[in-house]
Each structure stands twice: as C-alpha cells, then as structure tokens.
Design an enzyme around this catalytic site. Structure first.
Site, short mmCIF file in Angstrom:
data_model
loop_
_atom_site.label_atom_id
_atom_site.label_comp_id
_atom_site.label_asym_id
_atom_site.label_seq_id
_atom_site.Cartn_x
_atom_site.Cartn_y
_atom_site.Cartn_z
N HIS A 111 0.81 -1.22 0.00
CA HIS A 111 0.00 0.00 0.00
C HIS A 111 0.84 1.27 0.00
O HIS A 111 0.31 2.36 0.13
CB HIS A 111 -0.93 0.05 1.22
CG HIS A 111 -1.71 -1.20 1.45
ND1 HIS A 111 -1.24 -2.23 2.24
CD2 HIS A 111 -2.92 -1.61 0.99
CE1 HIS A 111 -2.13 -3.22 2.26
NE2 HIS A 111 -3.15 -2.87 1.51
N ASP A 213 35.59 -30.69 13.70
CA ASP A 213 35.82 -32.01 13.11
C ASP A 213 36.89 -32.07 12.02
O ASP A 213 36.63 -32.53 10.90
CB ASP A 213 34.48 -32.53 12.55
CG ASP A 213 34.54 -33.98 12.12
OD1 ASP A 213 35.59 -34.62 12.26
OD2 ASP A 213 33.52 -34.48 11.62
N HIS A 216 37.43 -35.47 9.78
CA HIS A 216 36.77 -35.93 8.56
C HIS A 216 37.60 -35.62 7.30
O HIS A 216 37.37 -36.19 6.25
CB HIS A 216 35.38 -35.31 8.41
CG HIS A 216 35.38 -33.91 7.86
ND1 HIS A 216 35.65 -32.79 8.63
CD2 HIS A 216 35.18 -33.42 6.61
CE1 HIS A 216 35.58 -31.71 7.88
NE2 HIS A 216 35.30 -32.05 6.65
N HIS A 221 37.63 -35.54 2.16
CA HIS A 221 38.29 -34.72 1.13
C HIS A 221 39.49 -35.43 0.52
O HIS A 221 40.47 -34.81 0.14
CB HIS A 221 38.68 -33.37 1.72
CG HIS A 221 37.52 -32.64 2.33
ND1 HIS A 221 36.41 -32.27 1.60
CD2 HIS A 221 37.27 -32.24 3.60
CE1 HIS A 221 35.53 -31.67 2.41
NE2 HIS A 221 36.03 -31.65 3.62
N ASP A 370 31.49 -32.23 1.50
CA ASP A 370 30.82 -32.12 2.81
C ASP A 370 29.31 -32.21 2.67
O ASP A 370 28.63 -32.86 3.46
CB ASP A 370 31.17 -30.79 3.47
CG ASP A 370 32.60 -30.76 3.99
OD1 ASP A 370 33.04 -31.79 4.54
OD2 ASP A 370 33.25 -29.72 3.86
S1 FES Z 1 1.77 -0.62 3.21
FE1 FES Z 1 0.27 -2.10 3.56
S2 FES Z 1 1.41 -3.86 4.01
FE2 FES Z 1 2.90 -2.36 3.75
FE LIG Z 2 34.90 -30.67 5.11
#
Ligand code: FES
Ligand SMILES: [Fe+2]
Length: 450
Positions: A111, A213, A216, A221, A370
């Site tokens: 709005h 960790d 791992h 890797h 990962d």
């Molecule tokens: S102006 Fe109406 S929801 Fe933002």
């Molecule tokens: Fe990793």
C-alpha cells in the site's frame, strides 16, 4: 504467548545420555526439538548479520535472516548501523527483498507506506484522507532488532533484549578474532555478495563439521590428496591444537607435524608481514607465522575457515565465514562470505577469490564433499531405529581414538583449553553441552502459557 520447553521425562532421558557423552541421533531431525531450538537457542544467542565492509556509505543496506526473522541491516546518515525487522507495520509484508542496495527510504510494495533509514514511518499514501489527523506515525515505525553490536567489523544481532553483551558472549574467542580479522591494517573486507544455497542438512551437524571435526578431512576430502592439494599423511589435519572456549565456541589451529610453518604466514605476501608484527601480540604473531589452517566456530551457527589453498608457487590464504541458517530440521540455507585483508595487493585478492570458489564456494571441491555427508545424516536420522541410537563422540573422556588419554597443553599461547591434537571431540562435546543447556533451561511443562 506460548513458551516452549522440554518436558521433564524427555529432559531426563536426554540428560542421562548427554552425561555419558552420547548424543542421540533423533535430535538431529526431530521437529519438536527444532521448535525448541528456534526459541531457546536462536531466540537468545548472538546471530551474525553482516560485515561492516558490506555497508560503506550512508543508505547502504543488506537484507539478512535470523532464522525466520527477515532483517534489514543499514547504515544511517550518521554512519550508525541499524537493524530492523524487514516487515511492514501495516499488513506485515516483507518490505525489501533485494539482497543489497542504497536507499534513503524503504517503500512497501503493498500500500506504499514508506520508512526512512531510522526505521521511522514517514509516508502514508493518501494519509490525511484515509487516516485523518488521528494517526501518530511515531507509533508505526519498523521494529528494531532488540540488540545489535559489532566486534572486529562483524555485526551481530540478538532477538533477546536481556541477553549478555556480544563481547561477553564471545569471551575468549575475541583473541582469535583479533588475530584473524585484525592482523593487517584496515582489517578484512568482504569481496562480492555472500553466496548462498540450500543444503539438505541439520544445522547442528554443519556447525559441528566446521567447528569441531578436522578428523573428517582425510577421508571426506580424499580427492584433494589425489589432486596433490593436500598431503598424503592421514594425520595431516590433526597436527596442532583444538581449543575449547566458553559458550560453545571453539577453534582448531592446524599446523605441520613439527609445529613449524609449512609456509610462513599462511602464504600471504611478504609485504604484509610487517603489518602482522605491528598489529598482533607476540603470542598471536607466533601462531599466525606457523598455522596452516584456522577452522572453528562461534556457537550456535557461525563457522569460519582460514586455509592455505593452491599448489606450490600459487598458494593463497583467505577467510571464509559461513552462517548455517536453519530453515527446517533437515535443511539449512548456507550463507558464505569471502573475506580478505583489505590491504593485500589487488592481484593477490583476485587469485585468492578464485581459489576460494574452487574450494569452499558452492561448487568448490571441498564444499561438495561435505554437502553429500550432511544429506546422508539427515536421510537416516528420523527412522524408528534412530530413536534409541546414539552417536559416537570417540574421545568422551578425552581419549584419542579410544586409547591414549590427551591432557590439555598448558604451553599453548592462546586462551581457552587447548588439546595438542585436532582429532579429538572436545569442541563437539562442548557444543552439544551448550545445546542441551540452552534447550533445557526452564524445563517445566511441555507448553507453558506466559
Ligand atoms: S503498506 Fe500495507 S502492508 Fe505495507
Ligand atoms: Fe569438510
């Protein structure tokens, strides 16, 4: 308002396991646990929002999330950082959906209400005709995030106005942040936008993978060993120290087998070393001169890695921060920032950025490895048999691989409790203890009306 808490029976069952150092697998994907985490963990701990280098000019803004709360982080005319709930006061519409930009006002697409950089409502379409003189715009500004604070350029927010200060929360971790973020003149800067993607994973598993960790690395890797980027030695990511700190924070300071530098100062340009000498304490400087990788995390969901990346003659260092934003018990949105010393030579920054994209970027080799494991964890954690299955934190009593007891190393120069290996579950256990402490505080009834 409904306050969610763990019921007494569930609390006792969990406590029994946690006291033995066992972590029940079902909590990784349980929807009720996830609801508790949102409120008891993410509702009152410090969440990373942005780095100050992302907001250079007045009017610069970025949009972020604190789990399910959308946030606008902006710089006002006075240069102060502000953070607001990104939701219009009129009908609640998600106000600004751009990733970042520069604005004097935020105008709602529904709005047309508009807000200034202070979050004040300054414009209402046909205001006088619709609302007459009755309405006080001062009552309808954007909601501010209850607390925001910065440390070493890192901006955090907290949804709990009564939470302890960011500095107190970070505690001993500040020493390591000073080292990584404050080593060079001008500190670190973010390059590009943070990349983000959704991974099938639970936030506890991703945070633990990074913070706790290094074990791992040699299996997950393995391809980097085959490509010649990582050493053959299966213990290579285990040399150095794992440092446990209060509030579930932790860091792994990975070095070479001998503790000496594999490459001095993480392969940064030699021209930068005098800055490190100037900005760091002798203890910080010594660690910076020898470290290969810093990898760790701030509880609950911010992790970092500062590696040496590349092949001989083309080595670079960068700092990657990543936020594991939970978007469900089995999904995280990964937010990934590339940071580099502001004062580094431009060509070095560019080469390091390319190195990052090939390693920890969303399609990087390490990242993809990962991601696969995280998905495999959640795929199997909500089954019936996972209900009484507990995960192995091998070094429950600080036993390394079940054999050799590991005592803290009192000679380590940084704060926190430092163990002389990173193949240990000390940080993981401390994260789980913190998790349990936070979700179980105020155990009463399952739902208490407050
Ligand atoms: S102006 Fe109406 S929801 Fe933002
Ligand atoms: Fe990793």
């Amino acid at each position: 308002m409904i306050k969610k808490t763990l019921d007494e029976k569930a609390f006792q069952l969990l406590k029994e396991k946690m006291d033995k150092g066992l972590f029940p697998q079902w909590v990784l994907t349980d929807p009720d646990i996830y609801e508790l985490e949102k409120e008891n963990i993410f509702g009152r701990t410090w969440q990373f929002l942005a780095h100050e280098s992302e907001l250079k000019e007045p009017g610069d803004y970025v949009t972020r999330w604190m789990v399910n709360d959308p946030v606008i982080v902006s710089k006002n005319r006075e240069g102060e950082i502000k953070a607001f709930l990104n939701s219009c006061s009129h009908r609640g519409v998600h106000l600004c959906t751009a990733d970042r930009g520069n604005k004097k006002t935020f105008t709602c697409p529904y709005h047309g209400w508009s807000y200034n950089l202070e979050g004040e409502l300054i414009g209402i379409v046909a205001g006088n005709k619709v609302y007459g003189g009755e309405m006080d715009k001062g009552d309808w500004g954007l909601r501010e995030i209850p607390q925001i604070a910065s440390y070493q350029g890192m901006i955090f927010g907290n949804l709990d106005k009564d939470a302890i200060s960011l500095e107190d929360y970070l505690g001993e971790m500040k020493w390591y942040l000073d080292l990584m973020l404050g080593r060079s003149d001008g500190g670190m800067e973010v390059r590009g936008l943070p990349q983000r993607w959704v991974a099938k994973a639970n936030w506890k598993a991703t945070a633990e993978n990074f913070a706790a960790d290094p074990y791992h690395v040699q299996t997950t890797h393995r391809s980097t060993v085959e490509m010649g980027i990582s050493p053959e030695d299966p213990l290579y990511a285990g040399y150095g120290h794992q440092v446990v700190m209060e509030n579930g924070h932790g860091i792994n300071v990975i070095t070479s087998k001998t503790g000496k530098a594999r490459v001095p100062f993480q392969a940064t340009p030699e021209s930068m070393w005098p800055m490190f000498e100037k900005n760091l304490t002798p203890e910080q400087l010594d660690i910076q001169s020898r470290v290969t990788v810093f990898v760790g995390g701030m509880y609950p969901n911010l992790s970092f890695v500062s590696p040496i990346h590349g092949t001989e003659g083309h080595l670079h260092n960068y700092l990657n921060f990543r936020l594991w934003r939970p978007i469900g018990p089995d999904k995280v949105e990964v937010w990934c920032w590339f940071m580099i010393d502001k004062s580094a030579p431009e060509e070095y920054k560019e080469a390091a950025y390319r190195g990052y994209l090939g390693s920890f970027g969303p399609t990087g080799t390490l990242e993809v490895d990962d991601t696969e494991n995280w998905a495999r964890i959640v795929e199997v954690s909500s089954g019936l048999m996972a209900r009484d299955k507990h995960l192995n934190y091998n070094s429950i009593n600080n036993y390394l691989m079940g054999f050799e007891r590991v005592e803290p190393d009192s000679n380590f120069q940084g704060p926190g409790t430092a163990y002389p290996t990173t193949y240990i579950d000390a940080i993981a256990r401390s994260m789980h203890e913190q998790w349990f402490k936070l979700i179980s505080e105020g155990v009463m009834m399952k739902e208490e009306i407050v």
